[in-house]
Design a protein around this motif. Structure first.
Motif, PDB file in Angstrom:
ATOM      1  N   TYR A  79       0.880  -1.170   0.000  1.00  0.00           N
ATOM      2  CA  TYR A  79       0.000   0.000   0.000  1.00  0.00           C
ATOM      3  C   TYR A  79       0.915   1.217   0.000  1.00  0.00           C
ATOM      4  O   TYR A  79       1.717   1.412   0.922  1.00  0.00           O
ATOM      5  CB  TYR A  79      -0.908   0.014   1.228  1.00  0.00           C
ATOM      6  N   VAL A  80       0.818   2.018  -1.052  1.00  0.00           N
ATOM      7  CA  VAL A  80       1.728   3.153  -1.241  1.00  0.00           C
ATOM      8  C   VAL A  80       1.005   4.457  -0.931  1.00  0.00           C
ATOM      9  O   VAL A  80      -0.040   4.756  -1.517  1.00  0.00           O
ATOM     10  CB  VAL A  80       2.270   3.185  -2.682  1.00  0.00           C
ATOM     11  N   VAL A  81       1.558   5.218  -0.001  1.00  0.00           N
ATOM     12  CA  VAL A  81       1.030   6.533   0.358  1.00  0.00           C
ATOM     13  C   VAL A  81       1.921   7.582  -0.302  1.00  0.00           C
ATOM     14  O   VAL A  81       3.141   7.574  -0.112  1.00  0.00           O
ATOM     15  CB  VAL A  81       1.018   6.736   1.890  1.00  0.00           C
ATOM     16  N   SER A  82       1.317   8.454  -1.081  1.00  0.00           N
ATOM     17  CA  SER A  82       2.113   9.442  -1.816  1.00  0.00           C
ATOM     18  C   SER A  82       1.424  10.801  -1.825  1.00  0.00           C
ATOM     19  O   SER A  82       0.228  10.916  -1.546  1.00  0.00           O
ATOM     20  CB  SER A  82       2.360   8.973  -3.256  1.00  0.00           C
ATOM     21  N   GLY A  83       2.208  11.825  -2.152  1.00  0.00           N
ATOM     22  CA  GLY A  83       1.687  13.185  -2.181  1.00  0.00           C
ATOM     23  C   GLY A  83       1.825  13.808  -3.555  1.00  0.00           C
ATOM     24  O   GLY A  83       2.519  13.280  -4.431  1.00  0.00           O
ATOM     25  N   ILE A  84       1.169  14.934  -3.744  1.00  0.00           N
ATOM     26  CA  ILE A  84       1.288  15.668  -5.001  1.00  0.00           C
ATOM     27  C   ILE A  84       2.718  16.202  -5.131  1.00  0.00           C
ATOM     28  O   ILE A  84       3.304  16.691  -4.162  1.00  0.00           O
ATOM     29  CB  ILE A  84       0.267  16.823  -5.041  1.00  0.00           C
ATOM     30  N   LYS A  85       3.274  16.110  -6.330  1.00  0.00           N
ATOM     31  CA  LYS A  85       4.680  16.455  -6.539  1.00  0.00           C
ATOM     32  C   LYS A  85       5.010  17.881  -6.110  1.00  0.00           C
ATOM     33  O   LYS A  85       6.011  18.124  -5.427  1.00  0.00           O
ATOM     34  CB  LYS A  85       5.057  16.249  -8.010  1.00  0.00           C
ATOM     35  N   THR A  86       4.175  18.853  -6.492  1.00  0.00           N
ATOM     36  CA  THR A  86       4.474  20.248  -6.155  1.00  0.00           C
ATOM     37  C   THR A  86       4.415  20.487  -4.648  1.00  0.00           C
ATOM     38  O   THR A  86       5.205  21.257  -4.102  1.00  0.00           O
ATOM     39  CB  THR A  86       3.499  21.204  -6.868  1.00  0.00           C
ATOM     40  N   MET A  87       3.485  19.815  -3.968  1.00  0.00           N
ATOM     41  CA  MET A  87       3.389  19.953  -2.514  1.00  0.00           C
ATOM     42  C   MET A  87       4.666  19.468  -1.850  1.00  0.00           C
ATOM     43  O   MET A  87       5.222  20.133  -0.964  1.00  0.00           O
ATOM     44  CB  MET A  87       2.182  19.161  -1.997  1.00  0.00           C
ATOM     45  N   MET A  88       5.170  18.309  -2.284  1.00  0.00           N
ATOM     46  CA  MET A  88       6.386  17.762  -1.701  1.00  0.00           C
ATOM     47  C   MET A  88       7.610  18.606  -2.053  1.00  0.00           C
ATOM     48  O   MET A  88       8.501  18.807  -1.218  1.00  0.00           O
ATOM     49  CB  MET A  88       6.581  16.322  -2.175  1.00  0.00           C
ATOM     50  N   LEU A  89       7.651  19.111  -3.286  1.00  0.00           N
ATOM     51  CA  LEU A  89       8.770  19.975  -3.681  1.00  0.00           C
ATOM     52  C   LEU A  89       8.810  21.241  -2.832  1.00  0.00           C
ATOM     53  O   LEU A  89       9.882  21.704  -2.432  1.00  0.00           O
ATOM     54  CB  LEU A  89       8.656  20.342  -5.163  1.00  0.00           C
ATOM     55  N   ASN A  90       7.634  21.804  -2.553  1.00  0.00           N
ATOM     56  CA  ASN A  90       7.580  23.012  -1.727  1.00  0.00           C
ATOM     57  C   ASN A  90       8.013  22.731  -0.291  1.00  0.00           C
ATOM     58  O   ASN A  90       8.675  23.567   0.341  1.00  0.00           O
ATOM     59  CB  ASN A  90       6.165  23.607  -1.747  1.00  0.00           C
ATOM     60  N   LEU A  91       7.671  21.552   0.227  1.00  0.00           N
ATOM     61  CA  LEU A  91       8.115  21.179   1.570  1.00  0.00           C
ATOM     62  C   LEU A  91       9.636  21.040   1.616  1.00  0.00           C
ATOM     63  O   LEU A  91      10.297  21.573   2.516  1.00  0.00           O
ATOM     64  CB  LEU A  91       7.472  19.856   1.997  1.00  0.00           C
ATOM     65  N   GLU A  92      10.181  20.311   0.651  1.00  0.00           N
ATOM     66  CA  GLU A  92      11.628  20.108   0.614  1.00  0.00           C
ATOM     67  C   GLU A  92      12.362  21.431   0.406  1.00  0.00           C
ATOM     68  O   GLU A  92      13.416  21.669   1.006  1.00  0.00           O
ATOM     69  CB  GLU A  92      11.987  19.115  -0.493  1.00  0.00           C
ATOM     70  N   ASN A  93      11.803  22.297  -0.431  1.00  0.00           N
ATOM     71  CA  ASN A  93      12.405  23.605  -0.672  1.00  0.00           C
ATOM     72  C   ASN A  93      12.400  24.449   0.601  1.00  0.00           C
ATOM     73  O   ASN A  93      13.385  25.127   0.924  1.00  0.00           O
ATOM     74  CB  ASN A  93      11.638  24.326  -1.785  1.00  0.00           C
ATOM     75  N   LEU A  94      11.295  24.392   1.349  1.00  0.00           N
ATOM     76  CA  LEU A  94      11.200  25.135   2.605  1.00  0.00           C
ATOM     77  C   LEU A  94      12.265  24.669   3.591  1.00  0.00           C
ATOM     78  O   LEU A  94      12.967  25.487   4.202  1.00  0.00           O
ATOM     79  CB  LEU A  94       9.805  24.945   3.208  1.00  0.00           C
ATOM     80  N   ILE A  95      12.401  23.358   3.744  1.00  0.00           N
ATOM     81  CA  ILE A  95      13.389  22.815   4.681  1.00  0.00           C
ATOM     82  C   ILE A  95      14.804  23.181   4.242  1.00  0.00           C
ATOM     83  O   ILE A  95      15.658  23.548   5.061  1.00  0.00           O
ATOM     84  CB  ILE A  95      13.236  21.283   4.791  1.00  0.00           C
ATOM     85  N   SER A  96      15.057  23.118   2.938  1.00  0.00           N
ATOM     86  CA  SER A  96      16.375  23.469   2.408  1.00  0.00           C
ATOM     87  C   SER A  96      16.703  24.935   2.667  1.00  0.00           C
ATOM     88  O   SER A  96      17.835  25.275   3.033  1.00  0.00           O
ATOM     89  CB  SER A  96      16.420  23.169   0.906  1.00  0.00           C
ATOM     90  N   GLN A  97      15.717  25.816   2.489  1.00  0.00           N
ATOM     91  CA  GLN A  97      15.952  27.245   2.699  1.00  0.00           C
ATOM     92  C   GLN A  97      16.167  27.584   4.174  1.00  0.00           C
ATOM     93  O   GLN A  97      16.657  28.663   4.498  1.00  0.00           O
ATOM     94  CB  GLN A  97      14.790  28.060   2.132  1.00  0.00           C
ATOM     95  N   CYS A  98      15.793  26.662   5.048  1.00  0.00           N
ATOM     96  CA  CYS A  98      16.060  26.843   6.481  1.00  0.00           C
ATOM     97  C   CYS A  98      17.411  26.234   6.865  1.00  0.00           C
ATOM     98  O   CYS A  98      17.717  26.080   8.060  1.00  0.00           O
ATOM     99  CB  CYS A  98      14.952  26.203   7.308  1.00  0.00           C
ATOM    100  N   ASN A  99      18.206  25.876   5.832  1.00  0.00           N
ATOM    101  CA  ASN A  99      19.543  25.291   6.027  1.00  0.00           C
ATOM    102  C   ASN A  99      19.488  23.978   6.808  1.00  0.00           C
ATOM    103  O   ASN A  99      20.323  23.710   7.680  1.00  0.00           O
ATOM    104  CB  ASN A  99      20.472  26.286   6.729  1.00  0.00           C
TER     105      ASN A  99
END
Length: 401
Positions: A160-180
């Motif tokens: 059973y695979v749980v997944s998210g919308i690509k743009t939502m996940m990209l924005n999360l990863e981008n946010l974390i990256s911008q917080c160093n």
């Protein structure tokens, strides 16, 4: 992306960031010498720039994360460089996948199961958050819970695979990256929450975990010890606050304070005639007091609607128990409304994995994810130990030759 381990060592620390719409929560844990977990410290701040687990204003969200990290670092007395993230975004969904491989009468290995998992992952077009192994079959007929070490010609398995919308996940990863910060993986709130609030028996027999957040209510069904269904609706505690604000003709902030201060008493029939003093709220000049019964009449329809919408999404899944968790579950006697809608046995929160009992149901997802990470560590150490023993035995036999 699925969660991954950063370190296996005793004393190693890791940090979990829960992107709640009302409060941003951060907790740091460490692996103990006895193979368990210790909570080093936790902190929380009001959330800005994040709604429903998704980024809506990256600059404001960065400030919120910076604030909670600084508070957490003061408590844990150590810099935080990487985080696991918890989200309750209702766009996250799940689907069953199956694959098979030829074994050719050989002994099935962990690598064979991992190969099936990889073949399934390659088919999924959206970012994977969780992969939960379901059934395994040897030669299409023999159902086994763990095929490793058994013989067969063909191995098939479903996940059973749980997944998210690509743009939502990209924005999360981008946010974390911008917080160093390094992004170590993401978890869906009710999925990880189940590892905190459910007993092993409940996970086996079948249980629905309902995480009641500020702007969304999300769920995960556990059956046979694993997650087999996730769902969510975009209604949460903030909608209850707005209903109170509308009913009393007061500001939403005052309604939120009233809800948090009196939530445990709202639906208690023993308190329905009690009066609530409204003079404490600066924007309430037209009312001096109101009965709990009147407030309950404003709250109950929204809670019924929330559970009815969620019940529609899980009606085809088998489970025997419903467990309510998250901040919204603190409304007194809310379980009676849930029992009426789901027609199941219902109980509220209770972090079974939390040694620090003063952390409420809003921390269930954090403690649950910490438990998942600990389990991953134990599995990794076991594999490492088995590999070491095999190398010793191989060296011994080679020396004997």
């Amino acid at each position: 992306m699925e969660i991954r381990l950063q370190s296996l060592h005793d004393g190693a620390r890791f940090t979990i960031l829960d992107l709640g719409s009302d409060r941003l929560k951060c907790a740091t844990f460490k692996f103990t010498n006895s193979g368990e977990l210790d909570l080093v410290g936790a902190a929380e701040v009001p959330t800005v720039g994040i709604r429903g687990g998704a980024v809506i204003n990256i600059e404001k969200a960065k400030r919120s994360i910076t604030d909670v990290l600084e508070a957490a670092e003061r408590v844990s007395d150590e810099a935080i460089d990487d985080v696991y993230v918890i989200t309750s975004d209702t766009s996250i969904a799940g689907r069953h996948y199956g694959e098979k491989i030829e074994i050719k009468d050989k002994k099935i290995s962990v690598a064979d199961v991992e190969l099936i998992k990889k073949k399934i992952a390659d088919r999924v077009s959206t970012p994977i958050i969780h992969m939960s192994q379901q059934e395994c079959f040897i030669d299409g007929v023999q159902s086994v819970s763990n095929p490793v070490g058994m013989y067969g010609r063909c191995l098939s398995a479903s996940f059973y695979v749980v997944s998210g919308i690509k743009t939502m996940m990209l924005n999360l990863e981008n946010l974390i990256s911008q917080c160093n910060l390094r992004f170590l993986g993401c978890s869906f709130a009710p999925y990880s929450g189940g590892y905190s609030v459910l007993s092993n028996d409940e996970k086996e027999v079948g249980a629905l975990v309902v995480d009641m957040g500020a702007v969304s209510t999300t769920s995960a069904v556990f059956k046979d010890g694993r997650v087999c269904h996730v769902a969510g609706v975009p209604i949460g505690g903030s909608h209850v606050s707005k209903d109170i604000a509308f009913g009393l003709n007061i500001g939403v902030s005052s309604a939120e304070l009233l809800k948090k201060d009196r939530a445990a008493l709202f639906l208690d029939k023993n308190n329905e005639n009690n009066r609530v003093d409204l003079s404490l709220f600066s924007d309430v000049s037209h009312l001096k007091e109101i009965s709990m019964r009147e407030i309950a009449d404003m709250v109950i329809p929204r809670l019924e609607e929330t559970f009815e919408l969620l019940n529609e999404k899980v009606k085809d899944v088998n489970f025997s128990t419903v467990v309510l968790t998250g901040g919204g579950s603190k409304i007194g006697n809310i379980k009676h409304i849930a029992e009426k809608v789901f027609s199941k046995k219902v109980r509220t929160h209770g972090n079974t994995k939390a040694r620090n009992t003063h952390y409420g149901p809003e921390y269930s997802a954090i403690f649950g994810l910490a438990t998942m990470i600990l389990d991953l560590r134990k599995e990794a150490l076991e594999k490492k130990s088995v590999g070491y023993i095999r190398r010793i035995l191989n060296a011994f036999y080679l020396k004997g030759d």
